[in-house]
Design an enzyme around this catalytic site. Structure first.
Site, short mmCIF file in Angstrom:
data_model
loop_
_atom_site.label_atom_id
_atom_site.label_comp_id
_atom_site.label_asym_id
_atom_site.label_seq_id
_atom_site.Cartn_x
_atom_site.Cartn_y
_atom_site.Cartn_z
N ASP A 472 0.82 -1.20 -0.02
CA ASP A 472 0.03 0.18 -0.04
C ASP A 472 1.01 1.18 0.01
OD1 ASP A 472 -2.34 1.18 0.02
OD2 ASP A 472 -3.32 0.16 1.92
N ASP A 529 -10.21 3.62 -3.77
CA ASP A 529 -10.71 2.24 -3.15
C ASP A 529 -12.10 2.02 -3.68
OD1 ASP A 529 -8.54 1.94 -1.53
OD2 ASP A 529 -9.48 2.10 0.56
C1 GLA Z 1 -6.08 1.17 1.64
C2 GLA Z 1 -6.02 0.17 0.34
C3 GLA Z 1 -7.28 -0.88 0.42
C4 GLA Z 1 -6.96 -1.47 1.90
C5 GLA Z 1 -6.79 -0.54 3.10
C6 GLA Z 1 -6.14 -1.22 4.31
O1 GLA Z 1 -7.27 1.96 1.48
O2 GLA Z 1 -6.30 0.80 -0.85
O3 GLA Z 1 -7.24 -1.82 -0.44
O4 GLA Z 1 -5.61 -2.36 1.72
O5 GLA Z 1 -5.73 0.44 2.76
O6 GLA Z 1 -5.94 -0.34 5.35
#
Ligand code: GLA
Length: 870
Positions: A472, A529
């Site tokens: 990430d 997301d």
């Molecule tokens: C980010 C990523 C998600 C997930 C969260 C976890 O938002 O884009 O897919 O992995 O972190 O904290």
């Protein structure tokens, strides 16, 4: 050490060389690798002593051998010889992997041999191709329990074994997952592998002792073995895989124990089955028994540790295998040669990765039990076998503090067994292990991130057996490193571990397709997301398949996709959406966009409907097609869309989707998808041919969010051509002198698309009262990335807010190197309200620049934006 070559012709080498040159050198470099699996229990492990004991060990045989039949096992210095055309991978205990060129010492111990030695010599001598043996064997294991095949679960013999769950045998799963693991990584085990592909050439089985001991197991051995052969073939996708079985032998002909006899009879009975007639053969090994007094050990079983027995069994298995294969070829039975395209050798993900990830289902609430349950269901539901091989633990698996060595540790309440144990469990199910970390100093959930611990963490992952890392990017802006610099650190750290691990770049879509994400990882996010709402699904899909993240001229990101280069519009919300219609539309979109398929629902409570969506084999096949082409949009109007994905079999997959509210017809014209004349049309969700259509096909009366996923064309015809990629010079600064940025295509945009050579409202672009023919009109917040490719020296523009901006509003123009994570700002106007700012900055050597405009619902103009190359 001299390598043992095909025949003992070393002294005739010059003659052979001349002959070879005359005939045109025959090399095995481009023939598929012949892969043989050898499996069983201690019989297959092998206890033939190499040096130990007075008599009957391998060294003794060589020294006392009058007929020269053992001499090939040593070189001229008496060292154990190695073959340079036969390779072996053995795994007989957890973490005891031995791999290399075939020689003595691949038995149950480094000091013993098993059947692999004779088998490898016989097959190696016979085939021109390189040979790879994959040997899995564990001592003390029964076919009724440990190797219990899945189709037999719950059937008579198995259910009667007390205290064993009615489940597939643990070692059956281990064996297959090992085979898959090796086949997926051939380049690691076959030196100089150049993508020549492989033929899964045969399976050798030598096992039995433990099924002699237990009465019930003994009684059902024959039935078990039939299931075993059929299941292995099914699981490996090779319906007529040649099987050779060495009978367990016991005390040779002297053995009168009824259960020993019944076991050997059961093994020999395999050739009586009509379906096994031409593809199973059995070697009776009782002839190879040697009396105790001629052997290194006094025991009667395990062939007295006599090396000769093991050698002869191996050779007999090898010869039986060759004979069987000849017979198959003669009777023209289909042989499953897998001409794996050359990328298979180099790529970890030749097709989009598939699996399950914990985030969408559980967010932070993950623990050992849940993950084990998920792993179990991935197997029992059929997901694993449908291709979902990665089980990825997302954020919040780790403790909030590193240990005293600076290493990451598991949250001890959630994962009391630690992260290696959960990985072992995942592997034991024939799945691959994925884990989450973050490039920042903290993860997105404020737990320890990997910044400045990169090597330590990658080492931990490798040690835990991780196969896939989701990396990430929260807090990574503080790192002060460009994404390319940051990811290079991880890429190198992963290489250094020596363990192949997929790197999934999770950076909210910061243009990895443009700046070369493929140099560091195998997939990259294209979007922010995803949420469990169909509009969020559509938005994410649009970043990869439409104009959501790139200039419309590209028609989506398809030209940047391929093996190890997957555009990832985020994980699935299938099962979390409002209806089956939406779940299916989501799955079809991901399928046609060759998106990674990471299920994100709670598998423990999924309905049959959801399960059937995730398992829809014809839909998955579109996603996993070996041509590795990402689909692209060929029509987009009034919320009606058509996508096209040319497939390897000569047909093309077509998605017709109604994103709108109104019922509508959608018609696809053959011209739009590269076919002509009458063509078969198949509905992939119904699994039904709809007939032949000429020139077009109409999906009638599609309701809100409904779609059809079709396969159009004739299997076996010339592959349908894909579209032409946008030429590099159209999106790259290439020429000397001035290049107006609005004359080349941007490669990333976030926020509203900029308007070229006009203000955001499409009116003449004005800065400080002066009209500019060239430039960009933008609305905050807007990021636009251009590729300079090191060609330009100066960037010049004159900027101001547009007159359409709200009264008193302010906006900020910034220019950054590459994208935002590096935080390298090379120009900053500060917040401006009125007036213009002239920009004239050095951009020498930069590959990418990002024009950033921020503020609250404010409009800005980049007048005359250009770069100059001298
Ligand atoms: C980010 C990523 C998600 C997930 C969260 C976890 O938002 O884009 O897919 O992995 O972190 O904290």
């Amino acid at each position: 050490m001299i390598n043992q070559s095909k025949n003992n012709y070393i002294n005739k080498l010059p003659l052979l060389l001349i002959l070879a040159l005359c005939l045109g050198l025959k090399s095995n470099a481009h023939q598929p690798i012949k892969v043989f699996i050898l499996a069983g229990q201690s019989n297959m492990q092998g206890h033939g002593e190499m040096e130990k004991g007075v008599k009957g060990n391998l060294r003794w045989l060589i020294n006392n051998d009058k007929e020269d039949i053992y001499q090939h096992l040593v070189d001229e210095h008496g060292e154990w010889s190695e073959r340079d055309d036969v390779f072996i991978f053995t795994w007989d205990k957890f973490d005891t992997i031995k791999t290399g060129k075939l020689s003595a010492g691949y038995g149950g111990f480094d000091t013993t041999i098993g059947p692999e030695l004779g088998f490898g010599h016989v097959t190696g001598n016979h085939y021109e191709n390189k040979v790879l043996l994959i040997k899995t064997s564990w001592g003390g294991k029964s076919l009724a329990v440990d190797f219990r095949p899945p189709s037999a679960v719950g059937e008579s013999g198995y259910s009667r074994i007390p205290s064993q769950p009615k489940d597939t045998g643990y070692y059956y799963v281990q064996m297959l997952s090992t085979v898959h693991k090796v086949l997926d990584n051939l380049q690691q085990y076959v030196p100089d592998y150049q993508g020549e592909g492989y033929e899964l050439a045969g399976f050798g089985w030598h096992q039995g002792w433990n099924d002699r001991v237990t009465k019930t197991a003994n009684k059902y051995y024959e039935e078990n073995l039939v299931h075993f052969i059929k299941d292995i073939r099914k699981d490996l996708g090779t319906p007529t895989l040649p099987f050779v079985i060495a009978t367990t032998g016991m005390k040779g002909w002297a053995d009168k124990d009824p259960r020993a006899i019944s076991l050997m009879n059961a093994q020999m009975a395999m050739t009586n089955y009509p379906e096994f007639k031409d593809n199973v053969s059995v070697v009776d090994t009782r002839d190879f028994y040697i009396e105790t007094e001629d052997s290194p050990s006094k025991q009667f079983y395990h062939w007295n540790r006599n090396a000769k027995s093991y050698l002869l069994i191996g050779e007999a298995l090898g010869q039986a295998m060759i004979d069987l294969k000849k017979k198959q070829a003669a009777t023209n039975i289909h042989q499953e040669i897998r001409n794996v395209p050359s990328y298979d050798s180099k790529y970890l993900t030749p097709t989009p990765p598939m699996g399950w990830n914990s985030w969408n289902a559980f967010e932070k609430e993950i623990d050992e039990n849940k993950i084990k349950e998920i792993a179990d269901i991935m197997v029992s539901s059929g997901m694993r076998d449908a291709g979902y091989k990665y089980l990825v633990l997302d954020d919040a698996w780790m403790a909030s503090e590193r240990n005293e060595k600076g290493q990451l540790v598991a949250d001890s309440i959630k994962f009391p067994g630690g992260m290696k144990a959960i990985g072992d469990y995942i592997h034991s199910k024939g799945l691959k292990y994925g884990i989450y970390e973050c490039r920042g100093d903290l993860t997105c959930q404020n737990l320890p991130g990997s910044f400045e611990h990169e090597q330590t963490d990658m080492d931990s992952f490798a040690e835990w057996g991780v196969d896939y890392i989701k990396l990430d990017a929260c807090f990574a802006r503080k790192n002060g490193r460009l994404s390319t610099e940051d990811l290079d650190v991880y890429h190198k750290a992963i290489l250094k571990t020596g363990r192949p691990m997929v790197l999934s770049i999770s950076d909210f879509g910061s243009g990895a397709w443009a700046w070369g994400g493929k140099n560091y990882g195998q997939l990259w996010r294209t979007s922010m997301d995803i949420y469990p709402r169909i509009q969020s699904v559509y938005r994410c899909a649009e970043t990869s398949g439409g104009n959501g993240a790139i200039h419309p001229a590209f028609k989506g990101l398809w030209q940047f996709a391929g093996p190890d280069s997957w555009n990832d519009p985020d994980m699935l919300q299938v099962g979390n959406l409002k209806s089956t219609i939406e779940d299916k539309a989501h799955f079809s979109l991901w399928s046609i966009l060759a998106a990674p398929i990471m299920a994100g629902n709670d598998l423990r409570s999924m309905s049959d409907e959801v399960k059937n969506i995730l398992l829809a084999s014809e839909v998955i096949a579109v996603n996993q097609d070996s041509r590795a082409h990402q689909g692209f949009k060929v029509y987009d109007k009034d919320s009606l869309e058509i996508y096209n994905k040319p497939l390897s079999d000569g047909t093309t997959a077509v998605l017709m989707l109604n994103k709108g509210e109104k019922r509508s017809d959608i018609t696809v014209l053959w011209d739009q998808i590269g076919v002509s004349g009458p063509q078969n049309v198949r509905d992939l969700w119904l699994g039904k041919d709809l007939g032949k259509f000429n020139g077009s096909f109409t999906a009638k009366n599609l309701g809100k969010h409904e779609h059809l996923l079709l396969k159009i064309g004739t299997i076996g015809s010339t592959p349908v051509a894909g579209p032409t990629p946008v030429a590099e010079e159209k999106y790259t600064v290439t020429q000397e002198g001035t290049t107006y940025l609005s004359d080349i295509y941007y490669m990333l945009k976030k926020g509203n698309a900029p308007v070229e050579d006009k203000n955001f409202h499409g009116k003449p672009l004005k800065v400080g009262g002066k009209k500019y023919e060239k430039g960009l009109g933008v609305k905050s917040n807007s990021e636009v990335m251009y590729r300079l490719n090191g060609k330009a020296q100066r960037f010049q523009a004159v900027v101001s807010l547009d007159k359409n901006s709200p009264k008193g509003a302010s906006g900020r123009f910034q220019i950054m190197v590459e994208e935002k994570f590096g935080g390298r700002v090379i120009f900053d106007s500060g917040n401006i309200k009125k007036g213009k700012v002239n920009i004239d900055i050095d951009v020498s050597g930069l590959d990418f620049i990002l024009l950033d405009f921020s503020g609250k619902k404010v409009f800005g103009n980049w007048g005359d934006a250009k770069v100059i190359s001298e």
